[in-house]
Design a protein around this motif. Sequence first.
Motif, PDB file in Angstrom:
ATOM      1  N   MET A 165      31.004 -79.898  35.041  1.00  0.00           N
ATOM      2  CA  MET A 165      31.202 -78.619  35.727  1.00  0.00           C
ATOM      3  C   MET A 165      30.292 -78.585  36.950  1.00  0.00           C
ATOM      4  O   MET A 165      29.171 -79.098  36.929  1.00  0.00           O
ATOM      5  CB  MET A 165      30.889 -77.451  34.791  1.00  0.00           C
ATOM      6  N   SER A 166      30.794 -77.962  38.011  1.00  0.00           N
ATOM      7  CA  SER A 166      30.009 -77.783  39.233  1.00  0.00           C
ATOM      8  C   SER A 166      29.577 -76.327  39.347  1.00  0.00           C
ATOM      9  O   SER A 166      30.345 -75.409  39.040  1.00  0.00           O
ATOM     10  CB  SER A 166      30.852 -78.172  40.453  1.00  0.00           C
ATOM     11  N   PHE A 167      28.343 -76.114  39.807  1.00  0.00           N
ATOM     12  CA  PHE A 167      27.765 -74.779  39.933  1.00  0.00           C
ATOM     13  C   PHE A 167      27.317 -74.580  41.383  1.00  0.00           C
ATOM     14  O   PHE A 167      26.476 -75.333  41.888  1.00  0.00           O
ATOM     15  CB  PHE A 167      26.562 -74.621  39.006  1.00  0.00           C
ATOM     16  N   ASN A 168      27.882 -73.601  42.036  1.00  0.00           N
ATOM     17  CA  ASN A 168      27.535 -73.340  43.431  1.00  0.00           C
ATOM     18  C   ASN A 168      26.315 -72.430  43.467  1.00  0.00           C
ATOM     19  O   ASN A 168      26.421 -71.212  43.359  1.00  0.00           O
ATOM     20  CB  ASN A 168      28.713 -72.687  44.153  1.00  0.00           C
ATOM     21  N   ILE A 169      25.122 -73.041  43.640  1.00  0.00           N
ATOM     22  CA  ILE A 169      23.879 -72.254  43.626  1.00  0.00           C
ATOM     23  C   ILE A 169      23.144 -72.339  44.965  1.00  0.00           C
ATOM     24  O   ILE A 169      21.985 -71.937  45.071  1.00  0.00           O
ATOM     25  CB  ILE A 169      22.942 -72.714  42.492  1.00  0.00           C
ATOM     26  N   GLY A 170      23.816 -72.896  45.981  1.00  0.00           N
ATOM     27  CA  GLY A 170      23.198 -72.945  47.302  1.00  0.00           C
ATOM     28  C   GLY A 170      22.210 -74.085  47.453  1.00  0.00           C
ATOM     29  O   GLY A 170      22.249 -75.091  46.736  1.00  0.00           O
ATOM     30  N   ALA A 171      21.276 -73.915  48.377  1.00  0.00           N
ATOM     31  CA  ALA A 171      20.339 -74.978  48.736  1.00  0.00           C
ATOM     32  C   ALA A 171      19.498 -75.447  47.561  1.00  0.00           C
ATOM     33  O   ALA A 171      19.019 -76.584  47.534  1.00  0.00           O
ATOM     34  CB  ALA A 171      19.431 -74.502  49.870  1.00  0.00           C
ATOM     35  N   GLY A 172      19.306 -74.587  46.563  1.00  0.00           N
ATOM     36  CA  GLY A 172      18.488 -74.942  45.409  1.00  0.00           C
ATOM     37  C   GLY A 172      19.064 -76.075  44.584  1.00  0.00           C
ATOM     38  O   GLY A 172      18.361 -76.657  43.751  1.00  0.00           O
ATOM     39  N   ALA A 173      20.333 -76.422  44.811  1.00  0.00           N
ATOM     40  CA  ALA A 173      20.946 -77.517  44.048  1.00  0.00           C
ATOM     41  C   ALA A 173      20.211 -78.830  44.287  1.00  0.00           C
ATOM     42  O   ALA A 173      20.163 -79.700  43.412  1.00  0.00           O
ATOM     43  CB  ALA A 173      22.416 -77.650  44.424  1.00  0.00           C
ATOM     44  N   SER A 174      19.625 -78.987  45.465  1.00  0.00           N
ATOM     45  CA  SER A 174      18.948 -80.234  45.804  1.00  0.00           C
ATOM     46  C   SER A 174      17.588 -80.375  45.108  1.00  0.00           C
ATOM     47  O   SER A 174      16.950 -81.416  45.209  1.00  0.00           O
ATOM     48  CB  SER A 174      18.764 -80.340  47.316  1.00  0.00           C
ATOM     49  N   ASP A 175      17.146 -79.335  44.400  1.00  0.00           N
ATOM     50  CA  ASP A 175      15.866 -79.403  43.696  1.00  0.00           C
ATOM     51  C   ASP A 175      15.968 -80.197  42.394  1.00  0.00           C
ATOM     52  O   ASP A 175      14.941 -80.485  41.762  1.00  0.00           O
ATOM     53  CB  ASP A 175      15.360 -77.994  43.369  1.00  0.00           C
ATOM     54  N   SER A 207      17.523 -82.068  32.378  1.00  0.00           N
ATOM     55  CA  SER A 207      18.193 -81.216  31.400  1.00  0.00           C
ATOM     56  C   SER A 207      17.944 -79.768  31.802  1.00  0.00           C
ATOM     57  O   SER A 207      16.790 -79.358  31.975  1.00  0.00           O
ATOM     58  CB  SER A 207      17.638 -81.475  29.999  1.00  0.00           C
ATOM     59  N   VAL A 208      19.025 -79.006  31.981  1.00  0.00           N
ATOM     60  CA  VAL A 208      18.877 -77.643  32.481  1.00  0.00           C
ATOM     61  C   VAL A 208      19.658 -76.649  31.634  1.00  0.00           C
ATOM     62  O   VAL A 208      20.629 -76.996  30.955  1.00  0.00           O
ATOM     63  CB  VAL A 208      19.359 -77.531  33.951  1.00  0.00           C
ATOM     64  N   HIS A 209      19.199 -75.403  31.679  1.00  0.00           N
ATOM     65  CA  HIS A 209      19.921 -74.262  31.121  1.00  0.00           C
ATOM     66  C   HIS A 209      20.327 -73.372  32.299  1.00  0.00           C
ATOM     67  O   HIS A 209      19.512 -73.106  33.183  1.00  0.00           O
ATOM     68  CB  HIS A 209      19.047 -73.468  30.162  1.00  0.00           C
ATOM     69  N   ILE A 210      21.590 -72.943  32.318  1.00  0.00           N
ATOM     70  CA  ILE A 210      22.080 -72.115  33.421  1.00  0.00           C
ATOM     71  C   ILE A 210      22.654 -70.814  32.869  1.00  0.00           C
ATOM     72  O   ILE A 210      23.540 -70.834  32.002  1.00  0.00           O
ATOM     73  CB  ILE A 210      23.161 -72.849  34.241  1.00  0.00           C
ATOM     74  N   LYS A 211      22.153 -69.691  33.383  1.00  0.00           N
ATOM     75  CA  LYS A 211      22.703 -68.395  33.008  1.00  0.00           C
ATOM     76  C   LYS A 211      23.942 -68.142  33.852  1.00  0.00           C
ATOM     77  O   LYS A 211      23.872 -68.005  35.078  1.00  0.00           O
ATOM     78  CB  LYS A 211      21.683 -67.281  33.228  1.00  0.00           C
ATOM     79  N   SER A 240      22.729 -67.856  41.769  1.00  0.00           N
ATOM     80  CA  SER A 240      21.638 -68.299  42.624  1.00  0.00           C
ATOM     81  C   SER A 240      20.846 -69.358  41.885  1.00  0.00           C
ATOM     82  O   SER A 240      21.023 -69.566  40.672  1.00  0.00           O
ATOM     83  CB  SER A 240      20.724 -67.133  43.004  1.00  0.00           C
ATOM     84  N   SER A 241      19.945 -70.039  42.585  1.00  0.00           N
ATOM     85  CA  SER A 241      19.158 -71.092  41.952  1.00  0.00           C
ATOM     86  C   SER A 241      18.252 -70.544  40.848  1.00  0.00           C
ATOM     87  O   SER A 241      17.831 -71.287  39.952  1.00  0.00           O
ATOM     88  CB  SER A 241      18.320 -71.819  43.004  1.00  0.00           C
ATOM     89  N   SER A 242      17.968 -69.241  40.873  1.00  0.00           N
ATOM     90  CA  SER A 242      17.122 -68.652  39.838  1.00  0.00           C
ATOM     91  C   SER A 242      17.817 -68.610  38.478  1.00  0.00           C
ATOM     92  O   SER A 242      17.170 -68.396  37.451  1.00  0.00           O
ATOM     93  CB  SER A 242      16.698 -67.236  40.240  1.00  0.00           C
TER      94      SER A 242
END
Length: 509
Positions: free
Chosen positions: A99-109, A115-119, A138-140
Motif C-alpha cells: 500500500m502507498s501512503f501519501n504523507i508528503g515530504a516526510g515520506a523520505s524520512d 517497521s512503522v505504525h500508521i494511523k 500527514s507524516s505525524s
Amino acid sequence: MKQTFKYFLVLAVIASIYTSCKRDDDYFAAKISGFISNFDLKRLYKETDLSLNAQALGGATMIRGIVISDFRSGNSPTGLLVLQNSRISGTAIDSLRGMSFNIGAGASDFVPGDSVHIKIDGGVLKRVSGILQITGLSSSAVTKVASGRQIKMQSVSTGAILTNPDRFESTLVTLTNVVFDPELAVGTTYSGDKTVNDGFGVATLHTETGASFANTIALPSGNFSGIPFVSGTGAAKKIQFWMRTLNDFFYVEMPKLSPAVIAGYMVDPNGGDGNYEYIQFLASKDIDFAVNPMSVYTTNNAGATTFPTLGWNTGAARTYKINLTSGTVKKGQFFYVGGTGKRINGSASTSTSTAIWIGSKDYSTTAGADGVGTATSNLLANSGNVAGIAIFDGVNITPSSVPLDVIFFGGAGGNFYSAGPPEVGYRITITDYYGTVNPATRLRQDFYGAGTNTRRLGFPSAATSFSKLGGVYNSLKGGWVTGRILTTVPLTNTSVLTDIESGATSLSN
C-alpha cells in the motif's frame, strides 16, 4: 476451590473452541488491536473513494508494515511512503500486499526495513494517477517502531502483475531475464521512460532525471527489482516500474541463440504410449544435423527414489536419449523427434510421416542413444512426478553440459534435485521459464529445483491431447519476445498436422 477450578476450566475450553472455529470472514469482528492488513483493506476497496474510519474498517484505525520505498537515490514517487505486510490470521493465505501512503515530504524520512505504525483514521483510499493510495494523512500519522526488518521479495512476471495488479502493486518484486524493447542504442542512460520486456509482457521503467543513477549507462539485460504501479483497466492496463537504487539492477546474460526450441509435445496418444509419443521443435535457423548434430533427452522420474547424480545422463528408467545426426530443416519449420510410429494420435490415427522427422526411435523396444535409458513404454510422462525435455548441442553430453532449451512439466515429486554437496540434478539454461541466477540472492542456480527454478507446465487437461506451447522466439538474438503458454489441443484419429502447428511457437524475425 475445586468447583472454581472447574468453572475456569470450562470457560477456557469454550474460548478455545470459539477461536479454533473462527473463519476468514470473521476476521474483521476481532480487531482488538485496531490494526488492519493491506490484504483486508484492499478487499473493501471497490474502485471508488473509501473514507477510512473505525466504522468502515470493522473497528480498525491503524496499519502496520515494513517500508519498501527508498528516497535516498532520488527515484521514488513524490510523497509516497510504500509498505507491505501480511494478514496475521493463522491461515495459509498468501496475503502479502502493498500500500502507498501519501504523507508528503516526510515520506523520505523512512528507509527500507523500517517497521512503522500508521494511523489511517480520517484518510481516504483512492487512486491518484493510477496509483492506489491513502491520502489525507500527514507524516505525524506515522510512528517508526523498529528498523532493519527483513523485507520479502517476490519474483514475478509482468504478465502476473497485469493479471493480478491488486496482489502485486506497491510490493517489492523482481522481474527476471529482462531486456529493453526496443534495444537501446549504445551509451543510453536510465534517465526517463524505457520499455522493458521479460517475455510475458512489458513495463515502463521510470527513472527521474534527478535520480543519482539517471546518467548511468543501462546494460542490455538483467533482473530488475523495484516497485510496480498499475494504471488503467482491461487491455489498457500498464505497469510503471520504479527501481529505487542502482543496486536494484543486476546484470544477467540473456540466453544464447538456440537453433531449435521446444514448441510442443504429445504425452498420451490414443491406445497407449508405446512408440507414438513425440516432441515438436521449431527451427530458428537452417540446420543440417549431419554438420551440426544435436541430442534430445527426456526424463519422467516415475518411482524415483534416488537423485540423478549423472543429470540428464542418469539413464535406466529416469532419462532417455535420442541423437539427431542426419536430416535438414529450414528456419521457421517444425520438426519432430519421438517414436517410429509417426502418427498424430496413436496407431489408428493420421500418419505424420510427411512431416520433418529428424529423430525417430522405437523407444518401447530399444535402449536410448549412447546407452542412456532403457526401453520404455512411456517416453514422456502423462501423470505423476515432474518430467522434462531438453535439447543439447552435440551428442557428447556430460553432466556439466548446458542444454540449448529445456522445459519441465507434470507433478512436483521425483527426487529430481539435491543441493548436496555435491549438487546434482537436471541442468537448465536461461529460458522463458528458468534462470541461472537467483533474483533474490543473486547466486547461481544451474539446476531445475534450485532456487527459483521450480516452474513447470501441467499435464494436458484431457487425454489424447497435444501440449501446444505458444510463444514468440527471437531468431536473431535468442530469448523470448513472448513466453510460452501451454494450450491443450484435444486430438482425434482424424486430426492433422495443422491442428498442432497452427498457433504454436513462432519466430519474431
